[in-house]
Design a protein around this motif. Structure first.
Motif, PDB file in Angstrom:
ATOM      1  N   THR A  53       0.848  -1.424  -0.131  1.00 31.77           N
ATOM      2  CA  THR A  53      -0.041   0.159   0.138  1.00 31.77           C
ATOM      3  C   THR A  53       0.931   1.339  -0.011  1.00 31.77           C
ATOM      4  N   GLN A  54       1.886   1.235   0.811  1.00 32.38           N
ATOM      5  CA  GLN A  54       2.850   2.476   0.791  1.00 32.38           C
ATOM      6  C   GLN A  54       3.401   2.646  -0.577  1.00 32.38           C
ATOM      7  N   LEU A  55       3.940   1.511  -1.120  1.00 28.85           N
ATOM      8  CA  LEU A  55       4.364   1.782  -2.609  1.00 28.85           C
ATOM      9  C   LEU A  55       3.420   2.120  -3.568  1.00 28.85           C
ATOM     10  N   VAL A  56       2.115   1.884  -3.394  1.00 21.70           N
ATOM     11  CA  VAL A  56       1.177   2.563  -4.410  1.00 21.70           C
ATOM     12  C   VAL A  56       0.989   4.038  -4.152  1.00 21.70           C
ATOM     13  N   VAL A  57       0.889   4.350  -2.739  1.00 18.91           N
ATOM     14  CA  VAL A  57       0.915   5.826  -2.436  1.00 18.91           C
ATOM     15  C   VAL A  57       1.924   6.488  -2.827  1.00 18.91           C
ATOM     16  N   ASP A  58       3.146   5.881  -2.719  1.00 22.00           N
ATOM     17  CA  ASP A  58       4.414   6.634  -3.241  1.00 22.00           C
ATOM     18  C   ASP A  58       4.139   6.778  -4.769  1.00 22.00           C
ATOM     19  N   VAL A  75      -2.744  16.506   5.978  1.00 20.57           N
ATOM     20  CA  VAL A  75      -3.910  16.406   7.136  1.00 20.57           C
ATOM     21  C   VAL A  75      -4.416  15.154   6.880  1.00 20.57           C
ATOM     22  N   ALA A  76      -4.821  14.579   5.376  1.00 17.46           N
ATOM     23  CA  ALA A  76      -5.571  13.355   5.194  1.00 17.46           C
ATOM     24  C   ALA A  76      -4.759  12.136   5.696  1.00 17.46           C
ATOM     25  N   SER A  77      -3.276  12.296   5.660  1.00 20.26           N
ATOM     26  CA  SER A  77      -2.469  11.392   6.396  1.00 20.26           C
ATOM     27  C   SER A  77      -2.829  10.886   7.923  1.00 20.26           C
ATOM     28  N   GLU A  78      -2.625  12.087   8.478  1.00 21.14           N
ATOM     29  CA  GLU A  78      -3.323  11.834   9.891  1.00 21.14           C
ATOM     30  C   GLU A  78      -4.703  11.512  10.110  1.00 21.14           C
ATOM     31  N   GLY A 112      -2.330   6.474   5.171  1.00 17.49           N
ATOM     32  CA  GLY A 112      -1.528   7.728   5.966  1.00 17.49           C
ATOM     33  C   GLY A 112      -0.088   7.587   6.098  1.00 17.49           C
ATOM     34  N   SER A 113       0.415   6.313   6.300  1.00 22.13           N
ATOM     35  CA  SER A 113       1.927   6.247   6.580  1.00 22.13           C
ATOM     36  C   SER A 113       2.647   6.570   5.336  1.00 22.13           C
ATOM     37  N   GLY A 114       2.035   6.125   4.152  1.00 19.71           N
ATOM     38  CA  GLY A 114       2.683   6.358   2.868  1.00 19.71           C
ATOM     39  C   GLY A 114       2.801   8.078   2.527  1.00 19.71           C
ATOM     40  N   LEU A 115       1.843   8.639   2.827  1.00 21.53           N
ATOM     41  CA  LEU A 115       1.805  10.067   2.816  1.00 21.53           C
ATOM     42  C   LEU A 115       2.601  10.734   3.514  1.00 21.53           C
ATOM     43  N   ILE A 116       2.706  10.360   4.737  1.00 19.79           N
ATOM     44  CA  ILE A 116       3.848  10.958   5.780  1.00 19.79           C
ATOM     45  C   ILE A 116       5.003  10.977   5.193  1.00 19.79           C
TER      46      ILE A 116
END
Length: 391
Positions: A53-58, A75-78, A112-116
């Motif tokens: 999921t983090q890879l896709v968000v990246d 803000v959406a990440s949090e 959220g983690s990927g956006l952060i």
């Protein structure tokens, strides 16, 4: 006058949030297995789902974040991180299939983690701080302290209230991103480059030096997580400790050493040449893998594991810093692609080491010997980067 200290604090809490998302669920894997009757094979897919999921968000960030805006996305990440952690406490019992509830929650907080991961670095880089490299290193140290805090707080909470109370802890941990929503909504946020003026993804990939940076990030992620995954096993083998104490002596001390490395550079970075510090760290990383793979004494192996945390500490934030300096108009696309490369390394590295370990009759040292290739390539890549950069 804009208060950029508030921005820095928000980003610190952002990385702590990411550490909670990455490290809390794995502490409950055996609990999920026994309470919800989920097979260990499916349990293993929880981490895979998180990193994928983090890879896709990246990839999403590289293309769309500049259009949507930093503030909206961070803000959406949090919001996603808080909702995912709360969902982890309730969805498994609300849905007919508990495993589905866990996976949905993991995907939500992984978004959220990927956006952060992608946004906090360029947000801090865009602020008018004096020593950007040191500030970046200090920022990334908060992931380490977040990981250590998550392990220690969870261990203490389970010792006092029992592991059956884990759902309450999930809700309490969700308070960190929930509070940080306000911080990111109100702090000053600058952009690295104006909309439309940053380098495009094709133009980045046409630059040979950027490919070297990608290789550095892949090897950084692989070197870090390949060793971190086996630190607990070494602690148990070396000292005959329980799984809980093995986690504290292995992954926890690994994270402490990594945090110390980043914090030291964050404090004294202006007096140190970043490229030379990274090269020295890369050589130390090779030595740590040699200690862990070629020495039969488990105590020596454990020392190699823990010291490896110190050696890899500067690699991820350091690569971001030298890349940002070399590509000042790289913008969000550059940070997103580099984060994706780091996640890719963190996914394939432990997988390769684990597969080789299994093929060698569960001999961890053989797996770590193959894992040695990652820090070796890292050192070679750093030498190439320096040589190409000087041209």
């Amino acid at each position: 006058m804009k208060n950029y200290k508030k921005t820095k604090i928000a980003c610190y809490l952002g990385f702590i949030t990411q550490a909670i998302a990455a490290n809390f669920a794995p502490l409950l894997f055996l609990k999920f297995h026994t309470d919800y009757n989920i097979s260990l094979g499916n349990i293993a897919l929880i981490s895979t789902c998180f990193f994928f999921t983090q890879l896709v968000v990246d990839l999403f960030c590289a293309k769309f974040v500049d259009r949507i805006g930093y503030r909206t996305c961070i803000v959406a990440s949090e919001v996603c991180s808080a909702l995912g952690l709360v969902g982890l406490a309730f969805l498994p019992d609300l849905l007919l299939n508990p495993y589905t509830g866990i996976i949905i929650s993991v995907i939500i907080y992984a978004i959220g983690s990927g956006l952060i991961e992608v946004l906090c670095s360029p947000i801090v880089e865009a602020c008018p701080f004096e020593n950007k490299e040191a500030t970046m290193s200090l920022l990334h140290s908060f992931y380490c302290w977040g990981a250590v805090g998550t392990i220690l707080v969870s261990t203490a909470f389970f010792a006092i209230f029992g592991i059956d109370s884990w759902k309450w802890l999930a809700v309490l941990l969700a308070m960190v991103p929930a509070i940080n929503i306000y911080n990111f909504a109100t702090c000053p946020i600058e952009y690295l480059v104006e909309d439309g003026e940053g380098m495009s993804i094709p133009s980045l990939f046409k630059t040979p030096l950027f490919w070297v940076a990608i290789i550095l990030m892949v090897c950084s992620g692989a070197s870090e997580l390949s060793m971190a995954q086996w630190a607990s096993a070494y602690a148990e083998a070396a000292l005959g400790l329980s799984k809980t104490m093995g986690d504290l002596m292995g992954p926890c001390l690994f994270a402490v050493a990594m945090g110390i490395s980043r914090m030291l550079y964050g404090k004294y970075g202006e007096k140190v040449n970043l490229s030379k510090f990274m090269l020295g760290s890369g050589v130390l990383c090779v030595l740590c893998y040699v200690l862990a793979s070629l020495f039969s004494n488990p105590i020596v192996g454990l020392i190699g594991c823990i010291l490896c945390g110190f050696s890899v500490g500067i690699m991820w934030p350091g690569t971001l810093s030298i890349s940002s300096k070399k590509f000042p108009t790289g913008g969000t696309a550059m940070f997103a692609l580099l984060a994706m490369a780091g996640d890719l390394g963190g996914s394939i590295g432990p997988g390769i080491v684990g597969r080789v370990t299994q093929m060698a009759g569960d001999n961890i040292r053989t797996g770590m010997t193959v894992g040695l290739i990652f820090p070796v390539v890292l050192v070679v890549g750093l030498l190439f980067f320096d040589k190409m950069k000087s041209r």
